[in-house]
Design an enzyme around this catalytic site. Structure first.
Site, mmCIF file in Angstrom:
data_model
loop_
_atom_site.group_PDB
_atom_site.id
_atom_site.type_symbol
_atom_site.label_atom_id
_atom_site.label_comp_id
_atom_site.label_asym_id
_atom_site.label_seq_id
_atom_site.Cartn_x
_atom_site.Cartn_y
_atom_site.Cartn_z
ATOM 1 N N TYR A 1 33.421 -31.227 8.536
ATOM 2 C CA TYR A 1 34.251 -30.352 9.384
ATOM 3 C C TYR A 1 35.260 -29.569 8.535
ATOM 4 O O TYR A 1 35.541 -28.404 8.800
ATOM 5 C CB TYR A 1 34.990 -31.169 10.451
ATOM 6 C CG TYR A 1 34.054 -31.705 11.514
ATOM 7 C CD1 TYR A 1 33.692 -30.926 12.607
ATOM 8 C CD2 TYR A 1 33.506 -32.976 11.413
ATOM 9 C CE1 TYR A 1 32.815 -31.400 13.569
ATOM 10 C CE2 TYR A 1 32.626 -33.466 12.365
ATOM 11 C CZ TYR A 1 32.287 -32.669 13.445
ATOM 12 O OH TYR A 1 31.413 -33.135 14.388
ATOM 13 N N ASP B 1 41.320 -38.862 17.305
ATOM 14 C CA ASP B 1 40.109 -38.136 16.904
ATOM 15 C C ASP B 1 39.926 -38.301 15.406
ATOM 16 O O ASP B 1 40.895 -38.539 14.672
ATOM 17 C CB ASP B 1 40.219 -36.647 17.261
ATOM 18 C CG ASP B 1 38.851 -35.977 17.206
ATOM 19 O OD1 ASP B 1 38.083 -36.119 18.176
ATOM 20 O OD2 ASP B 1 38.528 -35.366 16.170
ATOM 21 N N ARG C 1 33.215 -42.993 23.230
ATOM 22 C CA ARG C 1 33.798 -41.941 24.091
ATOM 23 C C ARG C 1 34.011 -42.417 25.530
ATOM 24 O O ARG C 1 33.876 -41.629 26.465
ATOM 25 C CB ARG C 1 32.932 -40.681 24.097
ATOM 26 C CG ARG C 1 32.918 -39.916 22.792
ATOM 27 C CD ARG C 1 34.137 -38.996 22.679
ATOM 28 N NE ARG C 1 34.181 -38.385 21.357
ATOM 29 C CZ ARG C 1 33.831 -37.122 21.101
ATOM 30 N NH1 ARG C 1 33.440 -36.330 22.072
ATOM 31 N NH2 ARG C 1 33.902 -36.649 19.891
ATOM 32 N N ARG D 1 36.238 -36.717 29.164
ATOM 33 C CA ARG D 1 36.174 -35.718 30.235
ATOM 34 C C ARG D 1 35.339 -36.101 31.439
ATOM 35 O O ARG D 1 35.446 -35.463 32.480
ATOM 36 C CB ARG D 1 35.675 -34.390 29.658
ATOM 37 C CG ARG D 1 36.730 -33.702 28.813
ATOM 38 C CD ARG D 1 36.138 -32.564 28.005
ATOM 39 N NE ARG D 1 35.262 -33.093 26.967
ATOM 40 C CZ ARG D 1 34.549 -32.357 26.133
ATOM 41 N NH1 ARG D 1 34.586 -31.036 26.249
ATOM 42 N NH2 ARG D 1 33.786 -32.914 25.212
ATOM 43 N N ARG E 1 45.084 -35.132 30.449
ATOM 44 C CA ARG E 1 44.965 -34.120 29.407
ATOM 45 C C ARG E 1 45.683 -32.834 29.846
ATOM 46 O O ARG E 1 46.356 -32.188 29.033
ATOM 47 C CB ARG E 1 43.493 -33.840 29.149
ATOM 48 C CG ARG E 1 43.223 -32.935 27.979
ATOM 49 C CD ARG E 1 41.727 -32.706 27.914
ATOM 50 N NE ARG E 1 41.321 -31.839 26.845
ATOM 51 C CZ ARG E 1 41.522 -30.533 26.817
ATOM 52 N NH1 ARG E 1 42.169 -29.945 27.802
ATOM 53 N NH2 ARG E 1 41.093 -29.824 25.799
#
Ligand code: 1CP
Length: 355
Positions: free
Chosen positions: A161, A85, A35, A39, A48
């Site tokens: 998921y 992702d 990562r 952010r 973004r």
């Protein structure tokens, strides 16, 4: 067997990141962080916002390449990881993935063999091609010495998921389906295995130097199920990739696997093993002969948030314990958004011995 010294211009391996996979031990291990784009970087937040949403960013090759490059420019990591992702695969299969602001991913759950009728392996090319275009751009734009890591989620983790319809603490819905109807659940895992092989093959053809398989929820299964849903599909993916691209190393990250991580390495044939925060890299490396596997990990992402003397001490400790091993410095899981970028800069300097 190992050659010592820095791999760089003029040596056998141009990209330092790849040296451990070629049997070399470096004085300074390669470093990248899971990562590393994200952010915690203000420039990521700006790009973004320009893209409009997280998924629009993933499917915009120009902007996705830009956010991949941001941490390379700032910190000079030895490897870049493709910005995408693990949920691109279910999205491309037609499940429809949404990222709710501040709440994480949402999918219309698949919970039975009948639900699998909504998914279509043949329909994936269009979206996989977009991601491959990001890889092609990166191949052009990355510094020559920076390796490019492609990735996918492991079938088990992606399935958790897809079945839950969102992230969860216990992956209960996927585990229940797997226990109640293993043959049906096998069909979902087989579909994901086939899609992942195709997806990774395209990433390598577009220019990826290495691949990582993220199995974030590998630790939620007991040994027999771990063998069936984690080890077996990963081995199938590893073998298919090896047939197509024998020189491309594959790193497995079976987070939370504990003692079964050793078995995971020997049974899947991965070339590298990502150690989570609770798996000491030197313990993993003791479990194998020197030639078997490259060890990657495992600084606690929260220690990178905390910073200070404890961060320096721990970095030095990991470096000392892994000296003379084929090792890649990384975190035990992804960077968290509250990480101060200056702590990342300090970490990279420390690993490279400049402080
Ligand atoms: O709002 C935002 O900008 C989204 C935050 C974000 C980012 C930056 C998400 C949503 N995904 C990513 C990128 C990403 N994800 C990368 C590429 C960039 C890099 O590493 O620098 C990679 C490799 C991933 C992998 C990923 N996605 C994993 C496996 C690794 C891990 O962290 O365990 C998982 C489980 C996901 C799912 C996912 N995507 C995003 C979120 C918030 C989540 C977790 C959802 C949950 O469990 O609740």
């Amino acid at each position: 067997m190992s050659e010592r010294g820095q791999a760089g211009a003029g040596s056998a391996v141009e990209k330092r990141f790849l040296a451990p996979f070629r049997g070399q031990t470096l004085d300074v291990p390669p470093i990248w962080l899971m990562r590393q784009a994200g952010r915690y970087l203000p420039e990521y937040r700006a790009t973004r916002a320009e893209a409009g949403s997280f998924l629009k960013l993933c499917y915009n090759p120009k902007l996705a390449a830009e956010v991949t490059l941001q941490p390379i420019r700032r910190f000079g990591f030895d490897a870049a990881i493709l910005f995408a992702d693990i949920l691109i695969v279910p999205d491309a299969l037609g499940q429809g993935v949404r990222f709710e602001e501040g709440e994480g991913p949402r999918l219309d759950p698949v919970r039975s063999v009948a639900d699998l009728g909504r998914l279509d392996l043949k329909g994936t090319s269009e979206k996989f091609d977009i991601i491959a275009e990001t890889v092609q751009r990166l191949r052009q734009d990355l510094p020559r010495e920076t390796a490019l890591i492609g990735f996918c989620g492991a079938p088990w983790t992606v399935a958790t998921y897809m079945v839950q319809g969102q992230g969860s603490a216990d992956q209960a819905e996927a585990r229940l389906w797997a226990y109640r109807d293993p043959e049906g659940f096998d069909q979902l895992i087989d579909l994901l295995t086939a899609a992942s092989i195709d997806y990774l093959d395209r990433q390598v053809k577009a220019g990826a130097d290495c691949l990582q398989i993220f199995d974030t929820w590998a630790g939620s299964l007991p040994d027999d199920e771990f063998d069936r849903w984690v080890v077996a599909p990963t081995r199938t993916i590893r073998e298919a990739l090896k047939d197509m691209h024998p020189d491309i190393p594959v790193i497995g990250f079976p987070r939370g696997a504990g003692a079964t991580a050793v078995w995971y390495v020997s049974e899947t044939g991965v070339n590298g093993i990502g150690c989570d925060t609770a798996t000491p890299p030197f313990v993993m490396s003791e479990a194998f002969d020197e030639e078997d596997v490259v060890i990657q990990g495992n600084l606690d992402p929260l220690l990178l948030v905390a910073g200070g003397a404890r961060l320096d001490e721990r970095v030095d400790e990991i470096l000392d314990l892994m000296r003379d091993k084929r090792f890649i410095f990384n975190l035990g899981h992804g960077i968290v958004p509250q990480t101060p970028p200056e702590h990342v800069a300090r970490l990279v300097e420390r690993v490279r011995g400049k402080s």
